[in-house]
Design a protein around this motif. Sequence first.
Motif, PDB file in Angstrom:
ATOM      1  N   ASP A   1       0.833  -1.210   0.094  1.00 56.99           N
ATOM      2  CA  ASP A   1      -0.161  -0.049  -0.115  1.00 56.99           C
ATOM      3  C   ASP A   1       0.873   1.155   0.060  1.00 56.99           C
ATOM      4  O   ASP A   1       2.027   1.324   0.406  1.00 56.99           O
ATOM      5  N   VAL A   2       0.306   2.437  -0.482  1.00 62.94           N
ATOM      6  CA  VAL A   2       1.215   3.569  -0.748  1.00 62.94           C
ATOM      7  C   VAL A   2       0.374   4.956  -0.582  1.00 62.94           C
ATOM      8  O   VAL A   2      -1.064   4.710  -0.709  1.00 62.94           O
ATOM      9  N   VAL A   3       1.158   5.711  -0.085  1.00 61.17           N
ATOM     10  CA  VAL A   3       0.455   7.090   0.211  1.00 61.17           C
ATOM     11  C   VAL A   3       1.551   8.148  -0.122  1.00 61.17           C
ATOM     12  O   VAL A   3       2.980   7.993  -0.310  1.00 61.17           O
TER      13      VAL A   3
ATOM     14  N   LEU B   1      -1.772   2.490   5.035  1.00 57.31           N
ATOM     15  CA  LEU B   1      -1.024   3.532   5.852  1.00 57.31           C
ATOM     16  C   LEU B   1      -1.838   4.929   5.062  1.00 57.31           C
ATOM     17  O   LEU B   1      -2.174   4.838   4.102  1.00 57.31           O
ATOM     18  N   ALA B   2      -1.671   5.946   5.666  1.00 54.40           N
ATOM     19  CA  ALA B   2      -2.302   7.334   5.537  1.00 54.40           C
ATOM     20  C   ALA B   2      -1.676   8.289   6.294  1.00 54.40           C
ATOM     21  O   ALA B   2      -1.536   7.820   7.623  1.00 54.40           O
ATOM     22  N   PHE B   3      -1.873   9.513   5.812  1.00 55.81           N
ATOM     23  CA  PHE B   3      -1.251  10.722   6.736  1.00 55.81           C
ATOM     24  C   PHE B   3      -2.470  11.442   7.343  1.00 55.81           C
ATOM     25  O   PHE B   3      -3.443  11.370   6.684  1.00 55.81           O
TER      26      PHE B   3
ATOM     27  N   GLN C   1       1.226  15.507  10.252  1.00 55.87           N
ATOM     28  CA  GLN C   1       1.937  15.325  11.403  1.00 55.87           C
ATOM     29  C   GLN C   1       2.183  13.885  11.896  1.00 55.87           C
ATOM     30  O   GLN C   1       2.745  13.623  12.868  1.00 55.87           O
ATOM     31  N   THR C   2       1.235  13.044  11.234  1.00 58.36           N
ATOM     32  CA  THR C   2       1.019  11.615  12.019  1.00 58.36           C
ATOM     33  C   THR C   2       0.891  11.024  11.021  1.00 58.36           C
ATOM     34  O   THR C   2       0.232  11.091   9.866  1.00 58.36           O
ATOM     35  N   LEU C   3       1.490   9.843  11.265  1.00 57.89           N
ATOM     36  CA  LEU C   3       1.173   8.503  10.078  1.00 57.89           C
ATOM     37  C   LEU C   3       0.745   7.407  10.581  1.00 57.89           C
ATOM     38  O   LEU C   3       1.293   7.046  11.426  1.00 57.89           O
ATOM     39  N   TYR C   4      -0.355   6.843  10.155  1.00 51.90           N
ATOM     40  CA  TYR C   4      -0.953   5.841  10.543  1.00 51.90           C
ATOM     41  C   TYR C   4      -0.675   4.775   9.811  1.00 51.90           C
ATOM     42  O   TYR C   4      -0.561   4.765   8.449  1.00 51.90           O
TER      43      TYR C   4
ATOM     44  N   SER D   1       4.508   9.812  14.963  1.00 49.29           N
ATOM     45  CA  SER D   1       4.780  11.459  14.659  1.00 49.29           C
ATOM     46  C   SER D   1       5.835  11.390  13.620  1.00 49.29           C
ATOM     47  O   SER D   1       6.745  10.582  13.596  1.00 49.29           O
ATOM     48  N   VAL D   2       5.538  12.446  12.828  1.00 42.84           N
ATOM     49  CA  VAL D   2       6.452  12.614  11.668  1.00 42.84           C
ATOM     50  C   VAL D   2       7.255  13.911  11.770  1.00 42.84           C
ATOM     51  O   VAL D   2       6.780  14.888  11.922  1.00 42.84           O
TER      52      VAL D   2
END
Length: 306
Positions: free
Chosen positions: A124-126, A183-185, A190-193, A213-214
């Motif tokens: 998966d990609v974002v 995955l998704a921001f 500021q957060t990557l799930y 946290s990014v």
Amino acid sequence: MTKTDTYEIRDDRFKRSIKLDEPIDQIWTGGKWTEGPVYSPTFRCLIWSDIPNDRRLRWDELTGAVGDIRSGLGCYTNGSTLDRQGRIVACEHGTRSVTRIEHDGSVTTLASHFEGKRFNSPNDVVVRSDDTIWFSDPAYGIESDYEGFQADPELDGEHVYRLDPATGDVIQVTTDFACPNGLAFSLDEQTLYIADSGGTRYASGEHHIRAFSVSADGKLSGGDVFAECEEGVFDGFRLDTQGRIWTSAKDGVHCYHPDGTLLGKIFVPEEVSNVCFGGPKRNRLFITASTSVYAVLLPTTGALLF
């Protein structure tokens, strides 16, 4: 709690996100495992994959017609998204790479190796607003010939990576996942799930989404569990403009508030793999689920991808 055949309301905040009398439409069926939905606003169409059959399909929103695109090429495409220029970026099990479909229809391989070793099977990609591409790399596609080509892993595990398409540099950003998946921001990036679906393959049983946290330079920290899946495991997910997470699960689509509260569910008659928002107002939720693709109109708008 309010529960119907189609919806379950756990929190009153969910009432504003759905219409209890709105049906779920099955817009296509006939696959073996549908995945990777991505909506093109330019062409008013949904594109998704039927991974075991190694085909990608296109549903025309105006006519309802469905046709094959880029099928039978050994790609076994999984997760897909749009970059900030409206191009489709996709994860391919078969080629063990991340690719991009250019505006002229040609395909560019963006990444296939890390430190000289082939990826497992990008899943998966974002794409972030700085154009960096983040993707997960579990081993689903090399475990057998069902969703790719059986092969021995070359890497030391299943991780998440960040790709700079301008330079081709690939950086490993996680090392402690059993099986990283969707995955998704967050809206402010500021957060990557990141979902861990290790429970499908390992006795350790991971079935949660973690929140990282990014930092300004793209490094991750933290990684606490954001939510545990009540039914099956989480796979792919997307956010709406309020920061709510709409995620796949065994019994349908689960919706989480940014504070981690499970707001409610949309029940789907097949196991859900992934979702995306689309339509002219981005308020139609498209759902890939086992053999079929479903859609439901919502009083909710999906977060803009580009």
